[in-house]
Design a protein around this motif. Structure first.
Motif, PDB file in Angstrom:
ATOM      1  N   UNK A  51       0.832  -1.197   0.000  1.00  0.00           N
ATOM      2  CA  UNK A  51       0.000   0.000   0.000  1.00  0.00           C
ATOM      3  C   UNK A  51       0.870   1.252   0.000  1.00  0.00           C
ATOM      4  N   UNK A  52       1.968   1.212   0.750  1.00  0.00           N
ATOM      5  CA  UNK A  52       2.870   2.357   0.795  1.00  0.00           C
ATOM      6  C   UNK A  52       3.513   2.591  -0.565  1.00  0.00           C
ATOM      7  N   UNK A  53       3.879   1.523  -1.243  1.00  0.00           N
ATOM      8  CA  UNK A  53       4.449   1.665  -2.594  1.00  0.00           C
ATOM      9  C   UNK A  53       3.444   2.324  -3.532  1.00  0.00           C
ATOM     10  N   UNK A  54       2.178   1.900  -3.439  1.00  0.00           N
ATOM     11  CA  UNK A  54       1.151   2.479  -4.296  1.00  0.00           C
ATOM     12  C   UNK A  54       0.995   3.976  -4.070  1.00  0.00           C
ATOM     13  N   UNK A  55       0.979   4.401  -2.806  1.00  0.00           N
ATOM     14  CA  UNK A  55       0.856   5.827  -2.503  1.00  0.00           C
ATOM     15  C   UNK A  55       2.049   6.613  -3.033  1.00  0.00           C
ATOM     16  N   UNK A  56       3.236   6.091  -2.809  1.00  0.00           N
ATOM     17  CA  UNK A  56       4.426   6.805  -3.267  1.00  0.00           C
ATOM     18  C   UNK A  56       4.492   6.841  -4.794  1.00  0.00           C
ATOM     19  N   UNK A  57       4.049   5.758  -5.408  1.00  0.00           N
ATOM     20  CA  UNK A  57       4.055   5.714  -6.874  1.00  0.00           C
ATOM     21  C   UNK A  57       3.080   6.741  -7.443  1.00  0.00           C
ATOM     22  N   UNK A  58       1.897   6.835  -6.842  1.00  0.00           N
ATOM     23  CA  UNK A  58       0.940   7.856  -7.275  1.00  0.00           C
ATOM     24  C   UNK A  58       1.471   9.258  -7.063  1.00  0.00           C
ATOM     25  N   UNK A  59       2.189   9.472  -5.951  1.00  0.00           N
ATOM     26  CA  UNK A  59       2.795  10.775  -5.694  1.00  0.00           C
ATOM     27  C   UNK A  59       3.856  11.094  -6.741  1.00  0.00           C
ATOM     28  N   UNK A  60       4.588  10.087  -7.185  1.00  0.00           N
ATOM     29  CA  UNK A  60       5.604  10.292  -8.219  1.00  0.00           C
ATOM     30  C   UNK A  60       4.970  10.776  -9.518  1.00  0.00           C
ATOM     31  N   UNK A  61       3.805  10.233  -9.864  1.00  0.00           N
ATOM     32  CA  UNK A  61       3.104  10.682 -11.065  1.00  0.00           C
ATOM     33  C   UNK A  61       2.716  12.159 -10.947  1.00  0.00           C
ATOM     34  N   UNK A  62       2.112  12.503  -9.811  1.00  0.00           N
ATOM     35  CA  UNK A  62       1.649  13.876  -9.639  1.00  0.00           C
ATOM     36  C   UNK A  62       2.780  14.883  -9.642  1.00  0.00           C
ATOM     37  N   UNK A  63       3.818  14.627  -8.860  1.00  0.00           N
ATOM     38  CA  UNK A  63       4.945  15.561  -8.782  1.00  0.00           C
ATOM     39  C   UNK A  63       5.738  15.581 -10.086  1.00  0.00           C
ATOM     40  N   UNK A  64       5.825  14.427 -10.734  1.00  0.00           N
ATOM     41  CA  UNK A  64       6.566  14.361 -11.993  1.00  0.00           C
ATOM     42  C   UNK A  64       5.964  15.269 -13.053  1.00  0.00           C
ATOM     43  N   UNK A  65       4.664  15.164 -13.252  1.00  0.00           N
ATOM     44  CA  UNK A  65       4.012  15.984 -14.277  1.00  0.00           C
ATOM     45  C   UNK A  65       3.893  17.445 -13.841  1.00  0.00           C
ATOM     46  N   UNK A  66       3.797  17.695 -12.536  1.00  0.00           N
ATOM     47  CA  UNK A  66       3.814  19.081 -12.071  1.00  0.00           C
ATOM     48  C   UNK A  66       5.161  19.720 -12.378  1.00  0.00           C
ATOM     49  N   UNK A  67       6.226  18.951 -12.189  1.00  0.00           N
ATOM     50  CA  UNK A  67       7.553  19.452 -12.517  1.00  0.00           C
ATOM     51  C   UNK A  67       7.730  19.712 -13.998  1.00  0.00           C
ATOM     52  N   UNK A  68       7.174  18.827 -14.822  1.00  0.00           N
ATOM     53  CA  UNK A  68       7.257  19.009 -16.277  1.00  0.00           C
ATOM     54  C   UNK A  68       6.582  20.314 -16.686  1.00  0.00           C
ATOM     55  N   UNK A  69       5.396  20.552 -16.171  1.00  0.00           N
ATOM     56  CA  UNK A  69       4.674  21.775 -16.543  1.00  0.00           C
ATOM     57  C   UNK A  69       5.390  23.019 -16.034  1.00  0.00           C
ATOM     58  N   UNK A  70       5.969  22.932 -14.827  1.00  0.00           N
ATOM     59  CA  UNK A  70       6.653  24.092 -14.269  1.00  0.00           C
ATOM     60  C   UNK A  70       7.917  24.435 -15.052  1.00  0.00           C
ATOM     61  N   UNK A  71       8.611  23.424 -15.554  1.00  0.00           N
ATOM     62  CA  UNK A  71       9.866  23.663 -16.270  1.00  0.00           C
ATOM     63  C   UNK A  71       9.629  24.029 -17.732  1.00  0.00           C
ATOM     64  N   UNK A  72       8.747  23.277 -18.382  1.00  0.00           N
ATOM     65  CA  UNK A  72       8.574  23.472 -19.823  1.00  0.00           C
ATOM     66  C   UNK A  72       7.771  24.722 -20.165  1.00  0.00           C
ATOM     67  N   UNK A  73       6.927  25.185 -19.247  1.00  0.00           N
ATOM     68  CA  UNK A  73       6.133  26.373 -19.527  1.00  0.00           C
ATOM     69  C   UNK A  73       6.973  27.569 -19.919  1.00  0.00           C
ATOM     70  N   UNK A  74       7.914  27.992 -19.075  1.00  0.00           N
ATOM     71  CA  UNK A  74       8.743  29.155 -19.436  1.00  0.00           C
ATOM     72  C   UNK A  74       9.661  28.895 -20.624  1.00  0.00           C
ATOM     73  N   UNK A  75      10.161  27.663 -20.743  1.00  0.00           N
ATOM     74  CA  UNK A  75      11.102  27.355 -21.822  1.00  0.00           C
ATOM     75  C   UNK A  75      10.423  27.369 -23.177  1.00  0.00           C
ATOM     76  N   UNK A  76       9.230  26.778 -23.266  1.00  0.00           N
ATOM     77  CA  UNK A  76       8.554  26.647 -24.553  1.00  0.00           C
ATOM     78  C   UNK A  76       8.153  27.994 -25.142  1.00  0.00           C
ATOM     79  N   UNK A  77       8.059  29.032 -24.307  1.00  0.00           N
ATOM     80  CA  UNK A  77       7.689  30.351 -24.816  1.00  0.00           C
ATOM     81  C   UNK A  77       8.746  30.938 -25.747  1.00  0.00           C
ATOM     82  N   UNK A  78       9.967  30.446 -25.643  1.00  0.00           N
ATOM     83  CA  UNK A  78      11.064  30.975 -26.446  1.00  0.00           C
ATOM     84  C   UNK A  78      11.382  30.093 -27.651  1.00  0.00           C
ATOM     85  N   UNK A  79      10.521  29.128 -27.939  1.00  0.00           N
ATOM     86  CA  UNK A  79      10.754  28.211 -29.052  1.00  0.00           C
ATOM     87  C   UNK A  79       9.696  28.409 -30.119  1.00  0.00           C
TER      88      UNK A  79
END
Length: 238
Positions: free
Chosen positions: A111-139
């Motif tokens: 159960x702990x693995x499942x929770x951490x795995x779900x958290x990895x999905x959420x934080x992973x895609x949040x990080x992608x949006x936070x990083x790529x948003x400013x960068x993509x504006x210059x492309x």
């Protein structure tokens, strides 16, 4: 002390373990298979939401900006991107609900693995949006779309492989490998082609995989049911 014992069940012997070692092994295997079936998520509800999200979302990206800058349908870039991420969020919610219903009765490390795995999905895609948003504006628009799509799909493939490694799920790991491979092929092919590859091979592939796994589970269920009836028939005849 008196009493009427005529109502005692006549099939008490069915509760006793089978005397035949082979029948006992079959019974154990059947119980293990049934437990595994109950603790396995319905893969149709897992693959189809993601398949539809990729088929529609990346399909719109391809129509917006195809190979060599060809525009099949005139629309602003935010429309296919918003559609894609909305569908991906919806697919994630459906997958999360499916997983919660399946693994909610499990305690401990799993159960702990499942929770951490779900958290990895959420934080992973949040990080992608936070990083790529400013960068993509210059492309340029085509490279910005390729950047968003390539990184998002690459992260999805990596997380699928990580999930397969965590739970030793060969099907999940293979799906991650497939996603990663077609993502690399699409990125190398360039803008436009990437969206087409991910839409058809990724989204379409997930839809097909969902049907295949559904038919496989039904076949296993039918085989298990026949085996259970055969074991009970053998025990009742003794």
């Amino acid at each position: 002390m008196t009493g009427n014992f005529d109502h005692e069940p006549a099939d008490d012997h069915d509760e006793l373990p089978p005397a035949d070692p082979a029948a006992a092994l079959r019974l154990i295997a059947e119980q293990q298979a049934e437990a595994a079936r109950q603790l396995s998520p319905n893969l149709l509800w897992y693959y189809w939401p993601w398949g539809l999200a990729w088929l529609i979302g990346f399909g719109l990206l391809f129509l917006h900006l195809g190979p060599n800058g060809r525009v099949f349908v005139d629309m602003p870039l935010w429309l296919p991107l918003t559609t894609l991420f909305t569908l991906l969020i919806g697919a994630g919610i459906i997958s999360g609900i499916t997983g919660a219903r399946t693994y909610g009765q499990i305690t401990g490390d799993s159960r702990r693995r499942g929770k951490w795995y779900g958290l990895a999905w959420g934080l992973g895609f949040s990080g992608v949006m936070a990083v790529l948003g400013p960068v993509s504006e210059h492309l340029p628009e085509d490279l910005a779309g390729l950047l968003w799509a390539g990184v998002s799909v690459g992260l999805t493939g990596a997380l699928h492989m990580a999930g397969g490694a965590i739970w030793l799920d060969r099907s999940l790991f293979r799906l991650g490998v497939w996603i990663s491979v077609i993502n690399i092929v699409g990125v190398i092919a360039g803008p436009g082609w990437h969206a087409l590859v991910i839409s058809l091979a990724g989204g379409g592939g997930m839809l097909v995989a969902g049907v295949v796994f559904l038919l496989r589970d039904r076949a296993r269920g039918a085989t298990l049911a026949r085996s259970t009836r055969s074991t009970r028939s053998t025990r009742s005849n003794r």
